[in-house]
Each structure stands twice: as structure tokens, then as C-alpha cells.
Design a protein around this motif. Structure first.
Motif, PDB file in Angstrom:
ATOM      1  N   SER A 214       0.814  -1.215   0.000  1.00 35.14           N
ATOM      2  CA  SER A 214       0.000   0.000   0.000  1.00 35.14           C
ATOM      3  C   SER A 214       0.847   1.265   0.000  1.00 35.14           C
ATOM      4  N   SER A 215       2.125   1.120   0.312  1.00 35.78           N
ATOM      5  CA  SER A 215       3.037   2.263   0.299  1.00 35.78           C
ATOM      6  C   SER A 215       4.428   1.785  -0.091  1.00 35.78           C
ATOM      7  N   ILE A 216       5.196   2.710  -0.634  1.00 36.36           N
ATOM      8  CA  ILE A 216       6.585   2.438  -1.000  1.00 36.36           C
ATOM      9  C   ILE A 216       7.444   3.568  -0.449  1.00 36.36           C
ATOM     10  N   GLU A 217       8.548   3.211   0.172  1.00 33.90           N
ATOM     11  CA  GLU A 217       9.514   4.209   0.621  1.00 33.90           C
ATOM     12  C   GLU A 217      10.872   3.863   0.036  1.00 33.90           C
ATOM     13  N   ARG A 218      11.498   4.851  -0.591  1.00 33.36           N
ATOM     14  CA  ARG A 218      12.836   4.651  -1.146  1.00 33.36           C
ATOM     15  C   ARG A 218      13.719   5.851  -0.829  1.00 33.36           C
ATOM     16  N   HIS A 219      14.973   5.577  -0.480  1.00 35.44           N
ATOM     17  CA  HIS A 219      15.952   6.639  -0.287  1.00 35.44           C
ATOM     18  C   HIS A 219      16.223   7.327  -1.624  1.00 35.44           C
ATOM     19  N   ILE A 220      16.405   8.636  -1.583  1.00 37.85           N
ATOM     20  CA  ILE A 220      16.762   9.381  -2.793  1.00 37.85           C
ATOM     21  C   ILE A 220      18.042  10.172  -2.547  1.00 37.85           C
ATOM     22  N   THR A 221      18.737  10.471  -3.631  1.00 38.72           N
ATOM     23  CA  THR A 221      20.017  11.173  -3.537  1.00 38.72           C
ATOM     24  C   THR A 221      20.248  12.005  -4.787  1.00 38.72           C
ATOM     25  N   LEU A 222      21.123  12.986  -4.664  1.00 40.99           N
ATOM     26  CA  LEU A 222      21.553  13.746  -5.846  1.00 40.99           C
ATOM     27  C   LEU A 222      22.515  12.910  -6.675  1.00 40.99           C
ATOM     28  N   ASN A 223      23.314  12.085  -5.986  1.00 40.75           N
ATOM     29  CA  ASN A 223      24.329  11.285  -6.671  1.00 40.75           C
ATOM     30  C   ASN A 223      24.704  10.115  -5.764  1.00 40.75           C
ATOM     31  N   ARG A 224      24.628   8.901  -6.279  1.00 39.32           N
ATOM     32  CA  ARG A 224      24.858   7.713  -5.461  1.00 39.32           C
ATOM     33  C   ARG A 224      26.310   7.582  -4.988  1.00 39.32           C
ATOM     34  N   THR A 225      27.215   8.382  -5.549  1.00 41.10           N
ATOM     35  CA  THR A 225      28.616   8.321  -5.131  1.00 41.10           C
ATOM     36  C   THR A 225      28.947   9.342  -4.042  1.00 41.10           C
ATOM     37  N   MET A 226      27.957  10.101  -3.590  1.00 43.60           N
ATOM     38  CA  MET A 226      28.199  11.092  -2.542  1.00 43.60           C
ATOM     39  C   MET A 226      28.566  10.420  -1.221  1.00 43.60           C
ATOM     40  N   TYR A 227      29.148  11.203  -0.321  1.00 45.90           N
ATOM     41  CA  TYR A 227      29.478  10.701   1.013  1.00 45.90           C
ATOM     42  C   TYR A 227      28.192  10.293   1.733  1.00 45.90           C
ATOM     43  N   GLY A 228      28.230   9.137   2.406  1.00 43.79           N
ATOM     44  CA  GLY A 228      27.095   8.736   3.226  1.00 43.79           C
ATOM     45  C   GLY A 228      26.788   7.258   3.110  1.00 43.79           C
ATOM     46  N   SER A 229      26.339   6.669   4.228  1.00 40.78           N
ATOM     47  CA  SER A 229      26.094   5.231   4.283  1.00 40.78           C
ATOM     48  C   SER A 229      24.869   4.792   3.491  1.00 40.78           C
ATOM     49  N   ASP A 230      23.940   5.707   3.215  1.00 43.41           N
ATOM     50  CA  ASP A 230      22.696   5.347   2.519  1.00 43.41           C
ATOM     51  C   ASP A 230      22.701   5.686   1.026  1.00 43.41           C
ATOM     52  N   GLN A 231      23.730   6.380   0.574  1.00 42.35           N
ATOM     53  CA  GLN A 231      23.708   6.910  -0.796  1.00 42.35           C
ATOM     54  C   GLN A 231      23.647   5.808  -1.856  1.00 42.35           C
ATOM     55  N   SER A 232      24.401   4.724  -1.656  1.00 38.85           N
ATOM     56  CA  SER A 232      24.479   3.696  -2.695  1.00 38.85           C
ATOM     57  C   SER A 232      23.173   2.931  -2.851  1.00 38.85           C
ATOM     58  N   ALA A 233      22.327   2.946  -1.813  1.00 44.06           N
ATOM     59  CA  ALA A 233      21.035   2.259  -1.871  1.00 44.06           C
ATOM     60  C   ALA A 233      19.908   3.225  -2.234  1.00 44.06           C
ATOM     61  N   SER A 234      20.263   4.368  -2.801  1.00 44.23           N
ATOM     62  CA  SER A 234      19.287   5.418  -3.087  1.00 44.23           C
ATOM     63  C   SER A 234      19.050   5.575  -4.587  1.00 44.23           C
ATOM     64  N   LEU A 235      17.951   6.253  -4.912  1.00 45.31           N
ATOM     65  CA  LEU A 235      17.617   6.545  -6.305  1.00 45.31           C
ATOM     66  C   LEU A 235      17.989   7.972  -6.651  1.00 45.31           C
ATOM     67  N   GLU A 236      18.622   8.154  -7.809  1.00 41.52           N
ATOM     68  CA  GLU A 236      18.845   9.495  -8.335  1.00 41.52           C
ATOM     69  C   GLU A 236      17.575   9.963  -9.052  1.00 41.52           C
ATOM     70  N   LYS A 237      17.587  11.159  -9.614  1.00 37.64           N
ATOM     71  CA  LYS A 237      16.361  11.751 -10.148  1.00 37.64           C
ATOM     72  C   LYS A 237      15.692  10.885 -11.211  1.00 37.64           C
TER      73      LYS A 237
END
Length: 265
Positions: A214-237
């Protein structure tokens, strides 16, 4: 049918309001229903010994420097609140301690979130349920007894909730998705069940909708190579746009399940 789609900004703003606003822009422009953040009182969530440990980061040389650098205060959240109103998108947060719940009381948000790491803290859950806001409850790293306890607390407090099937790996391997658990949770708890995904790409999240999420949650990022532990599992635009477009198409394609002969046929 309308799947509620949240863009998890979390800590991917890296403590920078400009990055944060750019992420809000992406979520708004690509059709997400809401953006979500994470709020912590680092002196409660972490031990002093841990915070004193060494860690190189853009903010300094200790864990405290890094954790503090990722936290926004009242003025920043006030600006986030105003910016989301301007962009006509909802926002809410997952709190990681009771002080952060009290902090969020200052803002008129429609939703709240239990992060997977907090599902075993009964006093925290009771405090959150007392707010009476619609609550998304992530179930990563938990067993059914833990989920039973959380559901019981929210039921007793008459606080509306929705479970979210979650696998707490970043990024998640495809073979670990276990999407059929969505159906298991729906049957056991007789409630809505969403999906909080940490995989790369959008296919698994779209498949979750097909299976009844019924719902979806996804991490988003400007760039998956940025600093941060969640960036690589995130969606770009582009990934954000693809996710929303495919989910909305699936909603149309699923239909009403009734057998009819179309005039077109």
C-alpha cells in the motif's frame, strides 16, 4: 488504488540545506507523495564512548563530529517545513528517541515513522502511538513476536498504523527481498502493509505494489557516489521518475478484478 510513495531523504542531505532543498525538488517534480527525514538526539541514541571514537568525515575526526554534522535543528526544520509547503509536498520524520518525538511535536505533520531499529523499544512506541498520527512501522531486523508487540501497542492506543516489509541491508541483494512476506504480514495482522526498499533499481519496489504493498519508501540522492552510508542504496532523479511512473502504471493495469467483455473487444 493509490500507492503512497515516500522519498526518504533521511541523512542524504549531509547536513546541507541546499542539498536538502534540491532533494525536496526532485521528490516534488517526480511525483512523490511525501519526503521523510530522520531525527536523533545523538547523546541518547549513541553512547559517549562511541561518540568519542575516531572517524574521519567532512565534519571532523570523531563519531560525534560526523553524527552531529548530519543533524538539523529547529531553524533548519522550520525552513524545511516552509519549503515543503511551498512545493506542496508532505513531510515527516522517523524519530530515534523520545526527545526527538518531542522535537517533532513542534511541527504539524500528518505522519510519523518507526524505523526498524526502534521496533523493540516499547516505551518509545507508546510515546509515538500517543500522538495519534498515522504511523508507518518498518519491520527490518525483527521477528514476528517483536512485530506482535508493536502492533499491540498501536492497537491499544487506537493509533492508525501501517506495517512496512523491510530488509535492513544497504544495498539489499535481490535474493533477500522476500516480497511474499507482504502477503504474510497482511494476513497475520489484517492491516495495510507497505514496502521500504534498500535495493538498487526500481523493479523490486514495483513488484511489491503488484503483490499488494500500500506504500513504498525509497531513499533518494543527488548522486549515489556522494558521502554517506545510505547513498548507494538510493535513487537518483531519473530513478525517482521511473519508480513513480511505473507504480502509477501498475495501479492502472491491475484493474478491478472483475471479468467483463470490453466494447473494444
Amino acid at each position: 488504488m493509490h500507492t503512497f510513495i515516500s522519498a526518504e531523504i533521511g541523512i542524504n542531505h549531509n547536513g546541507d540545506l541546499d542539498i536538502c532543498k534540491n532533494l525536496i525538488d526532485i521528490a516534488s517534480e517526480t511525483g512523490f507523495d511525501a519526503v521523510k527525514f530522520q531525527k536523533r538526539d545523538i547523546d541518547i541514541v549513541y553512547t559517549q564512548e562511541y561518540l568519542a571514537e575516531s572517524r574521519d568525515s567532512p565534519w571532523g575526526s570523531t563519531q560525534r563530529d560526523q553524527k552531529a554534522g548530519l543533524e538539523f535543528g529547529h531553524n533548519e526544520y522550520l525552513e524545511i517545513d516552509n519549503y515543503c509547503k511551498e512545493k506542496k509536498i508532505k513531510w515527516y520524520a522517523s524519530c530515534w528517541d523520545i526527545n526527538s518525538i518531542l522535537f517533532m511535536d513542534k511541527f504539524d505533520t500528518d505522519y510519523q515513522k518507526v524505523a526498524s531499529a526502534m521496533i523493540t523499544d516499547s516505551s518509545f512506541l507508546e510515546s509515538l502511538a500517543e500522538r495519534g498520527k498515522y504511523t508507518f512501522i518498518s519491520t527490518g531486523m525483527s521477528n514476528l513476536d517483536m512485530i506482535d508487540n508493536a502492533v499491540e501497542i498501536f492497537e491499544k492506543k487506537n493509533c492508525s498504523y501501517e506495517l512496512m516489509h523491510t530488509v535492513s541491508t544497504y544495498p539489499m541483494d535481490d535474493q533477500d527481498a522476500n516480497l511474499n512476506l507482504i502477503k504474510t504480514l497482511k494476513k497475520r495482522y489484517n492491516c495495510k502493509v507497505g514496502y521500504s526498499g534498500h535495493e538498487t533499481g526500481v523493479l523490486i519496489s514495483v513488484a511489491a505494489v503488484v503483490l499488494g504493498a500500500s506504500s513504498i519508501e525509497r531513499h533518494i540522492t543527488l548522486n549515489r557516489t556522494m558521502y554517506g552510508s545510505d547513498q548507494s542504496a538510493s535513487l537518483e532523479k531519473n530513478g525517482c521518475r521511473s519508480l513513480v511512473e511505473q507504480i502509477r502504471k501498475v495501479e492502472i493495469c491491475l484493474g478491478n478484478g472483475k471479468k467483463t467483455i470490453l466494447e473494444k473487444e
